[in-house]
Motif scaffolding. Structure first.
Motif, PDB file in Angstrom:
ATOM      1  N   TYR A  96       0.936  -1.261   0.087  1.00 43.76           N
ATOM      2  CA  TYR A  96      -0.011  -0.039  -0.098  1.00 43.76           C
ATOM      3  C   TYR A  96       0.569   1.058  -0.007  1.00 43.76           C
ATOM      4  N   LEU A  97       2.034   1.152   0.790  1.00 44.37           N
ATOM      5  CA  LEU A  97       2.816   2.598   0.881  1.00 44.37           C
ATOM      6  C   LEU A  97       3.558   2.588  -0.305  1.00 44.37           C
ATOM      7  N   ASP A  99       2.737   1.665  -3.328  1.00 46.59           N
ATOM      8  CA  ASP A  99       1.893   2.309  -4.395  1.00 46.59           C
ATOM      9  C   ASP A  99       1.418   3.744  -4.294  1.00 46.59           C
ATOM     10  N   THR A 100       1.418   3.947  -2.893  1.00 40.94           N
ATOM     11  CA  THR A 100       0.773   5.471  -2.467  1.00 40.94           C
ATOM     12  C   THR A 100       2.108   6.164  -3.178  1.00 40.94           C
ATOM     13  N   PHE A 101       3.548   5.960  -2.878  1.00 37.91           N
ATOM     14  CA  PHE A 101       4.651   6.663  -3.312  1.00 37.91           C
ATOM     15  C   PHE A 101       4.664   6.690  -4.603  1.00 37.91           C
ATOM     16  N   VAL A 102       4.398   5.716  -5.340  1.00 37.54           N
ATOM     17  CA  VAL A 102       4.332   5.506  -6.943  1.00 37.54           C
ATOM     18  C   VAL A 102       3.316   6.562  -7.548  1.00 37.54           C
ATOM     19  N   PHE A 103       2.105   6.444  -7.016  1.00 37.05           N
ATOM     20  CA  PHE A 103       0.925   7.340  -7.400  1.00 37.05           C
ATOM     21  C   PHE A 103       1.446   8.707  -7.251  1.00 37.05           C
ATOM     22  N   GLY A 140      -3.598   5.808  -4.322  1.00 35.06           N
ATOM     23  CA  GLY A 140      -2.464   5.269  -4.889  1.00 35.06           C
ATOM     24  C   GLY A 140      -2.541   3.526  -4.548  1.00 35.06           C
ATOM     25  N   GLY A 141      -2.903   3.331  -3.288  1.00 33.62           N
ATOM     26  CA  GLY A 141      -2.999   1.788  -2.790  1.00 33.62           C
ATOM     27  C   GLY A 141      -4.182   1.144  -3.610  1.00 33.62           C
ATOM     28  N   PRO A 142      -5.292   1.896  -3.530  1.00 38.42           N
ATOM     29  CA  PRO A 142      -6.513   1.195  -4.437  1.00 38.42           C
ATOM     30  C   PRO A 142      -6.284   0.967  -5.656  1.00 38.42           C
ATOM     31  N   LEU A 147      -5.178  -2.400 -10.567  1.00 39.08           N
ATOM     32  CA  LEU A 147      -4.484  -2.574 -11.531  1.00 39.08           C
ATOM     33  C   LEU A 147      -3.939  -4.127 -11.530  1.00 39.08           C
ATOM     34  N   ASP A 148      -3.580  -4.644 -10.178  1.00 42.57           N
ATOM     35  CA  ASP A 148      -3.044  -5.978 -10.150  1.00 42.57           C
ATOM     36  C   ASP A 148      -4.121  -6.802 -10.253  1.00 42.57           C
ATOM     37  N   TRP A 149      -5.437  -6.504  -9.778  1.00 41.29           N
ATOM     38  CA  TRP A 149      -6.559  -7.479 -10.183  1.00 41.29           C
ATOM     39  C   TRP A 149      -6.903  -7.490 -11.575  1.00 41.29           C
ATOM     40  N   LEU A 150      -6.652  -6.358 -12.317  1.00 39.87           N
ATOM     41  CA  LEU A 150      -7.044  -6.696 -13.955  1.00 39.87           C
ATOM     42  C   LEU A 150      -5.986  -7.366 -14.430  1.00 39.87           C
ATOM     43  N   ARG A 151      -4.693  -7.113 -14.132  1.00 36.93           N
ATOM     44  CA  ARG A 151      -3.585  -7.961 -14.646  1.00 36.93           C
ATOM     45  C   ARG A 151      -3.847  -9.374 -14.350  1.00 36.93           C
ATOM     46  N   ARG A 152      -4.281  -9.881 -13.241  1.00 38.15           N
ATOM     47  CA  ARG A 152      -4.609 -11.328 -12.778  1.00 38.15           C
ATOM     48  C   ARG A 152      -5.742 -11.770 -13.952  1.00 38.15           C
TER      49      ARG A 152
END
Length: 167
Positions: A96-97, A99-103, A140-142, A147-152
């Motif tokens: 989560y952290l 993804d938050t940083f990336v976003f 960012g986390g959500p 994105l990971d869910w769509l990729r799976r």
């Protein structure tokens, strides 16, 4: 050791290489769909309820965002994969952290530049940026989870079907 980022077209065997340009095209389209669908879902309550925009205004803003999000979707995913591959893998809180940083680190400079090009004063940019940081920090986390869910879904359900058609 960090967990690798989930990527839709990770090559898995000698037959994967000839389809590489096609796989990159599908990765690009998946990233565009993810960025635009997430953005629209988040924008509906913000723009229509909180900001009180009309449907007409909302649609104009979303159409402009469609262009912008389409341009940044793949670079964002490439950047996210790079960061996750280096700093991810420490459990759900770390994910989560990260993804938050990336976003925030990707979107914030773009947002500030957009505000500046739009003619906002430095006071307006500062106020809007603080609000943006709070919203982007919460999204960012959500977005990473989505994105990971769509990729799976893509890797497990759609990608194998396309591989069978190519054979």
């Amino acid at each position: 050791m960090s967990a690798p980022a989930l990527t839709p077209s990770s090559p898995s065997g000698p037959e994967a290489e000839p389809n590489a340009p096609s796989n990159r095209r599908w990765d690009f389209l998946l990233d565009i769909f993810a960025m635009n669908s997430f953005s629209w879902a988040v924008a509906i309550p913000i723009e229509l309820v909180l900001a009180g925009m009309s449907w007409s205004e909302h649609l104009k803003v979303r159409l402009m965002a469609l262009v912008f999000n389409t341009l940044i979707a793949r670079p964002f995913s490439v950047y996210r994969n790079w960061v996750v591959n280096r700093f991810g893998g420490g459990g759900p809180i770390n994910a989560y952290l990260v993804d938050t940083f990336v976003f925030v680190s990707f979107q914030f400079p773009l947002y500030m530049g957009n505000m500046h090009l739009g003619g906002a004063s430095w006071d307006e940019i500062a106020t809007a940026s603080i609000t943006f940081m709070l919203i982007a920090g919460a999204l960012g986390g959500p977005y990473g989870i989505y994105l990971d869910w769509l990729r799976r879904v893509w890797i497990n359900n759609v990608s194998p079907l396309l591989g069978k058609r190519a054979s």
